[in-house]
Scaffold this motif. Structure first.
Motif, PDB file in Angstrom:
ATOM      1  N   GLY A 129     -61.479 -12.909  11.896  1.00  0.00           N
ATOM      2  CA  GLY A 129     -62.163 -13.798  11.048  1.00  0.00           C
ATOM      3  C   GLY A 129     -61.765 -13.724   9.670  1.00  0.00           C
ATOM      4  N   PHE A 130     -60.482 -13.419   9.245  1.00  0.00           N
ATOM      5  CA  PHE A 130     -59.992 -13.048   7.888  1.00  0.00           C
ATOM      6  C   PHE A 130     -58.528 -13.878   7.803  1.00  0.00           C
ATOM      7  CE2 PHE A 130     -62.518  -9.348   8.761  1.00  0.00           C
ATOM      8  CZ  PHE A 130     -63.296  -9.361   7.810  1.00  0.00           C
ATOM      9  N   HIS A 131     -58.465 -14.378   6.472  1.00  0.00           N
ATOM     10  CA  HIS A 131     -57.191 -14.932   6.212  1.00  0.00           C
ATOM     11  C   HIS A 131     -56.629 -13.811   5.298  1.00  0.00           C
ATOM     12  CE1 HIS A 131     -57.570 -18.978   8.150  1.00  0.00           C
ATOM     13  NE2 HIS A 131     -58.801 -19.162   7.350  1.00  0.00           N
ATOM     14  N   CYS A 132     -55.605 -13.288   5.530  1.00  0.00           N
ATOM     15  CA  CYS A 132     -55.065 -12.229   4.646  1.00  0.00           C
ATOM     16  C   CYS A 132     -53.338 -12.857   4.129  1.00  0.00           C
ATOM     17  CB  CYS A 132     -54.608 -11.181   5.684  1.00  0.00           C
ATOM     18  SG  CYS A 132     -56.123 -10.398   6.174  1.00  0.00           S
ATOM     19  N   LYS A 133     -53.232 -12.334   3.136  1.00  0.00           N
ATOM     20  CA  LYS A 133     -51.926 -12.254   2.253  1.00  0.00           C
ATOM     21  C   LYS A 133     -51.344 -10.842   2.270  1.00  0.00           C
ATOM     22  CE  LYS A 133     -49.731 -13.866  -1.924  1.00  0.00           C
ATOM     23  NZ  LYS A 133     -49.915 -14.243  -3.368  1.00  0.00           N
ATOM     24  N   SER A 134     -49.858 -11.006   2.620  1.00  0.00           N
ATOM     25  CA  SER A 134     -49.180  -9.907   2.508  1.00  0.00           C
ATOM     26  C   SER A 134     -47.869  -9.845   1.439  1.00  0.00           C
ATOM     27  CB  SER A 134     -48.535  -9.201   4.006  1.00  0.00           C
ATOM     28  OG  SER A 134     -47.621 -10.189   4.391  1.00  0.00           O
ATOM     29  N   MET A 135     -47.527  -8.505   1.072  1.00  0.00           N
ATOM     30  CA  MET A 135     -46.374  -8.868   0.079  1.00  0.00           C
ATOM     31  C   MET A 135     -45.364  -7.545   0.433  1.00  0.00           C
ATOM     32  SD  MET A 135     -47.940  -9.205  -3.668  1.00  0.00           S
ATOM     33  CE  MET A 135     -46.365  -9.238  -4.543  1.00  0.00           C
ATOM     34  N   GLY A 136     -44.132  -7.802   0.337  1.00  0.00           N
ATOM     35  CA  GLY A 136     -43.255  -6.638   0.627  1.00  0.00           C
ATOM     36  C   GLY A 136     -42.487  -7.023   1.930  1.00  0.00           C
ATOM     37  N   THR A 137     -41.311  -6.563   2.351  1.00  0.00           N
ATOM     38  CA  THR A 137     -40.770  -6.718   3.417  1.00  0.00           C
ATOM     39  C   THR A 137     -40.154  -5.360   3.846  1.00  0.00           C
ATOM     40  OG1 THR A 137     -40.017  -9.033   2.842  1.00  0.00           O
ATOM     41  CG2 THR A 137     -38.892  -8.030   4.485  1.00  0.00           C
ATOM     42  N   ILE A 138     -40.503  -5.185   4.850  1.00  0.00           N
ATOM     43  CA  ILE A 138     -40.067  -3.525   5.587  1.00  0.00           C
ATOM     44  C   ILE A 138     -38.529  -3.775   6.396  1.00  0.00           C
ATOM     45  CG2 ILE A 138     -40.840  -1.602   6.958  1.00  0.00           C
ATOM     46  CD1 ILE A 138     -42.302  -2.038   4.284  1.00  0.00           C
ATOM     47  N   THR A 139     -37.652  -3.024   5.828  1.00  0.00           N
ATOM     48  CA  THR A 139     -36.373  -3.201   6.598  1.00  0.00           C
ATOM     49  C   THR A 139     -35.943  -1.819   6.891  1.00  0.00           C
ATOM     50  OG1 THR A 139     -35.141  -3.073   4.382  1.00  0.00           O
ATOM     51  CG2 THR A 139     -35.840  -5.148   4.988  1.00  0.00           C
ATOM     52  N   SER A 140     -34.792  -1.866   7.863  1.00  0.00           N
ATOM     53  CA  SER A 140     -34.113  -0.589   8.094  1.00  0.00           C
ATOM     54  C   SER A 140     -32.778  -0.897   8.030  1.00  0.00           C
ATOM     55  CB  SER A 140     -34.290  -0.673   9.469  1.00  0.00           C
ATOM     56  OG  SER A 140     -33.555   0.794  10.204  1.00  0.00           O
ATOM     57  N   PRO A 141     -32.305   0.231   6.836  1.00  0.00           N
ATOM     58  CA  PRO A 141     -32.997   1.168   6.064  1.00  0.00           C
ATOM     59  C   PRO A 141     -33.894   0.509   5.050  1.00  0.00           C
ATOM     60  CG  PRO A 141     -30.817   1.031   5.161  1.00  0.00           C
ATOM     61  CD  PRO A 141     -30.826   0.014   6.493  1.00  0.00           C
ATOM     62  N   PRO A 142     -34.868   1.204   4.676  1.00  0.00           N
ATOM     63  CA  PRO A 142     -35.710   0.997   3.527  1.00  0.00           C
ATOM     64  C   PRO A 142     -35.019   0.427   2.172  1.00  0.00           C
ATOM     65  CG  PRO A 142     -36.488   2.902   4.226  1.00  0.00           C
ATOM     66  CD  PRO A 142     -35.269   2.800   4.687  1.00  0.00           C
ATOM     67  N   VAL A 143     -35.503  -0.698   1.596  1.00  0.00           N
ATOM     68  CA  VAL A 143     -35.060  -1.094   0.373  1.00  0.00           C
ATOM     69  C   VAL A 143     -36.085  -1.110  -0.856  1.00  0.00           C
ATOM     70  CG1 VAL A 143     -34.230  -3.272  -0.820  1.00  0.00           C
ATOM     71  CG2 VAL A 143     -33.531  -2.980   1.554  1.00  0.00           C
ATOM     72  N   PRO A 144     -35.731  -0.260  -1.809  1.00  0.00           N
ATOM     73  CA  PRO A 144     -37.044  -0.149  -3.040  1.00  0.00           C
ATOM     74  C   PRO A 144     -37.491  -1.516  -3.784  1.00  0.00           C
ATOM     75  CG  PRO A 144     -35.051   1.445  -2.892  1.00  0.00           C
ATOM     76  CD  PRO A 144     -34.639   0.601  -2.168  1.00  0.00           C
ATOM     77  N   PRO A 145     -38.635  -1.627  -3.974  1.00  0.00           N
ATOM     78  CA  PRO A 145     -38.898  -2.952  -4.484  1.00  0.00           C
ATOM     79  C   PRO A 145     -38.285  -2.894  -6.066  1.00  0.00           C
ATOM     80  CG  PRO A 145     -40.522  -1.195  -4.722  1.00  0.00           C
ATOM     81  CD  PRO A 145     -39.576  -0.633  -3.939  1.00  0.00           C
ATOM     82  N   THR A 146     -37.973  -4.186  -6.291  1.00  0.00           N
ATOM     83  CA  THR A 146     -37.507  -4.504  -7.859  1.00  0.00           C
ATOM     84  C   THR A 146     -38.660  -4.470  -8.753  1.00  0.00           C
ATOM     85  OG1 THR A 146     -38.071  -7.018  -7.715  1.00  0.00           O
ATOM     86  CG2 THR A 146     -35.797  -6.240  -6.823  1.00  0.00           C
ATOM     87  N   LEU A 147     -38.437  -4.343 -10.200  1.00  0.00           N
ATOM     88  CA  LEU A 147     -39.436  -4.385 -10.993  1.00  0.00           C
ATOM     89  C   LEU A 147     -40.327  -5.404 -10.922  1.00  0.00           C
ATOM     90  CD1 LEU A 147     -40.690  -2.968 -13.472  1.00  0.00           C
ATOM     91  CD2 LEU A 147     -39.122  -4.110 -14.798  1.00  0.00           C
ATOM     92  N   GLN A 148     -39.736  -6.689 -10.709  1.00  0.00           N
ATOM     93  CA  GLN A 148     -40.851  -7.939 -10.585  1.00  0.00           C
ATOM     94  C   GLN A 148     -41.598  -7.839  -9.122  1.00  0.00           C
ATOM     95  OE1 GLN A 148     -38.419 -11.584 -10.357  1.00  0.00           O
ATOM     96  NE2 GLN A 148     -40.236 -12.722  -9.694  1.00  0.00           N
ATOM     97  N   GLU A 149     -41.082  -7.134  -8.171  1.00  0.00           N
ATOM     98  CA  GLU A 149     -41.927  -7.199  -7.119  1.00  0.00           C
ATOM     99  C   GLU A 149     -42.966  -6.098  -7.242  1.00  0.00           C
ATOM    100  OE1 GLU A 149     -38.843  -8.020  -3.578  1.00  0.00           O
ATOM    101  OE2 GLU A 149     -39.085  -5.931  -4.316  1.00  0.00           O
ATOM    102  N   LEU A 150     -42.924  -4.986  -8.010  1.00  0.00           N
ATOM    103  CA  LEU A 150     -43.722  -4.120  -8.450  1.00  0.00           C
ATOM    104  C   LEU A 150     -44.819  -4.711  -9.192  1.00  0.00           C
ATOM    105  CD1 LEU A 150     -41.780  -0.880  -8.880  1.00  0.00           C
ATOM    106  CD2 LEU A 150     -43.228  -1.408  -7.046  1.00  0.00           C
ATOM    107  N   GLU A 151     -44.339  -5.469 -10.211  1.00  0.00           N
ATOM    108  CA  GLU A 151     -45.220  -6.093 -11.102  1.00  0.00           C
ATOM    109  C   GLU A 151     -46.199  -7.191 -10.512  1.00  0.00           C
ATOM    110  OE1 GLU A 151     -42.972  -7.874 -14.120  1.00  0.00           O
ATOM    111  OE2 GLU A 151     -42.592  -6.011 -15.421  1.00  0.00           O
ATOM    112  N   GLU A 152     -45.807  -7.816  -9.400  1.00  0.00           N
ATOM    113  CA  GLU A 152     -46.483  -8.829  -8.597  1.00  0.00           C
ATOM    114  C   GLU A 152     -47.395  -8.078  -7.676  1.00  0.00           C
ATOM    115  OE1 GLU A 152     -43.458 -11.119  -6.833  1.00  0.00           O
ATOM    116  OE2 GLU A 152     -42.920 -12.545  -8.485  1.00  0.00           O
ATOM    117  N   GLY A 153     -47.181  -7.151  -7.290  1.00  0.00           N
ATOM    118  CA  GLY A 153     -47.772  -6.176  -6.392  1.00  0.00           C
ATOM    119  C   GLY A 153     -48.956  -5.503  -7.023  1.00  0.00           C
ATOM    120  N   LEU A 154     -48.740  -5.228  -8.206  1.00  0.00           N
ATOM    121  CA  LEU A 154     -49.889  -4.582  -9.014  1.00  0.00           C
ATOM    122  C   LEU A 154     -50.806  -5.800  -9.384  1.00  0.00           C
ATOM    123  CD1 LEU A 154     -50.953  -2.176 -10.357  1.00  0.00           C
ATOM    124  CD2 LEU A 154     -49.765  -2.805 -12.589  1.00  0.00           C
TER     125      LEU A 154
END
Length: 348
Positions: free
Chosen positions: A77-102
């Motif tokens: 019963g929940f609508h959710c939103k996610s951020m970030g993409t998990i890949t192999s190998p891991p890719v660190p987030p960009t500064l913009q992605e971190l700002e949007e995540g915060l």
């Protein structure tokens, strides 16, 4: 007494489910508990094993976290939103992605709901439940620690990748549709192989048992990783059996489709309990974090025997879940979605 023998279902090795349950506690759906989360998200039924080492990343490898977790939460019963993409190998987030995540985290906390995230104090799932702009810190909790991390450490844990899941809104789901969708997720995972582009020999669902036995037969099992997988999967199957027991109790007193669903769920619960029993015995042989001696011949042979017992029980359980799915699809006026032949899905 609970027929599983286990009486405490308030904690789980599956930290993704634990984090989702912690988020739900701050919503209008506090009636849901961890058994509901483990069942309706399909996490109680997952299995993903590396055929050479039984890699520690198995439980959360080879699937799209955002899409899978959001779909499971929708069944609750929940609508959710996610951020970030998990890949192999891991890719660190960009500064913009971190700002949007915060900003994403702060918006949810301002609404009074924590955010699920990954790799806070240890590479597991946890929640962010507070923030302080003055000290520029986030208040976080995972299975390891309850404490603060600087804003700059978001997405910069031991692995170095960003993932967030937040609850956007809630609604009252149709229970038949929720159970049908959960069963579709569970049966697809059990039956449909996922092929990874990186060539790593992970095998999901029922095929995971064969991969696990291969690693034991080759004496190439990594002790720490195996003990972690045993802990997660044995715990999950205990939840699977309990979830199906509850489904049976909820549906079996009804007429028609309810009685059919309840009876099938009751039988499936027994098979998953047998699978759990074999896996719990395995957990006793290979305790986490010590790991035991998985490549010692006698231990390996015993492990293969227990895995075969769990595999056979789970095969019978999946057959019954597929029957439940067919009944629910028919009741909702839908054709069966069971594939006529195996479908391969590719994971990046």
């Amino acid at each position: 007494m609970n027929p599983n023998g286990r009486t405490n279902f308030s904690v789980t090795w599956t930290t993704a489910a634990q984090a989702m349950a912690n988020m739900m506690h701050y919503t209008d759906k506090k009636q849901h508990d961890l058994v509901d989360v483990m069942g309706y998200t399909g996490l109680a039924f997952r299995l993903n094993i590396h055929a050479e080492t039984v890699d520690i990343g198995g439980p959360y490898a080879s699937f799209d976290w955002g899409a899978t977790f959001s779909r499971g939460m929708r069944n609750l019963g929940f609508h959710c939103k996610s951020m970030g993409t998990i890949t192999s190998p891991p890719v660190p987030p960009t500064l913009q992605e971190l700002e949007e995540g915060l900003a994403f985290v702060q918006k949810s906390i301002d609404r009074g709901i924590p955010v699920m995230t990954w790799d806070l104090f240890t590479p597991e799932f946890g929640v962010i439940y507070g923030y302080d702009d003055d000290s520029r810190t986030l208040r976080c909790k995972d299975n390891w620690k309850d404490g603060n991390i600087p804003y700059t450490k978001l997405g910069q844990g031991q692995i170095g990748e960003l993932f967030l899941l937040g609850i956007e809104s809630s609604f009252d789901p149709d229970r038949r549709e929720s159970l049908r969708d959960a069963l579709e997720m569970i049966v697809d995972h059990a039956r449909i192989p996922i092929i990874r582009e990186d060539g790593q020999p992970f095998r999901n669902g029922l095929a995971g048992y064969g991969a696990w036995k291969e690693a034991f037969a080759a004496r190439t099992v990594e002790a720490f990783a195996n003990a972690y997988n045993v802990g997660v999967i044995s715990d999950a199957r205990e939840f699977a059996s309990e979830f199906l027991r509850r489904v049976s109790a909820e549906w079996i007193q009804e007429d028609g489709i309810g009685a059919k669903i309840g009876g099938l769920a009751q039988d499936a619960s027994v098979h998953y309990r047998h699978a759990a029993d074999a896996l719990v015995s395995l957990r006793g042989m290979f305790p986490f974090p010590q790991g035991g001696e998985p490549n010692q011949p006698g231990q390996a042979d015993r492990a293969i025997s227990l895995l075969s017992a769990a595999e056979e029980a789970e095969k019978q359980g999946v057959d019954l879940l597929e029957s439940m799915l067919t009944v629910l699809q028919a009741s909702l006026g839908q054709p069966s979605t069971a594939p006529s032949r195996p479908i391969q899905r590719t994971y990046p």
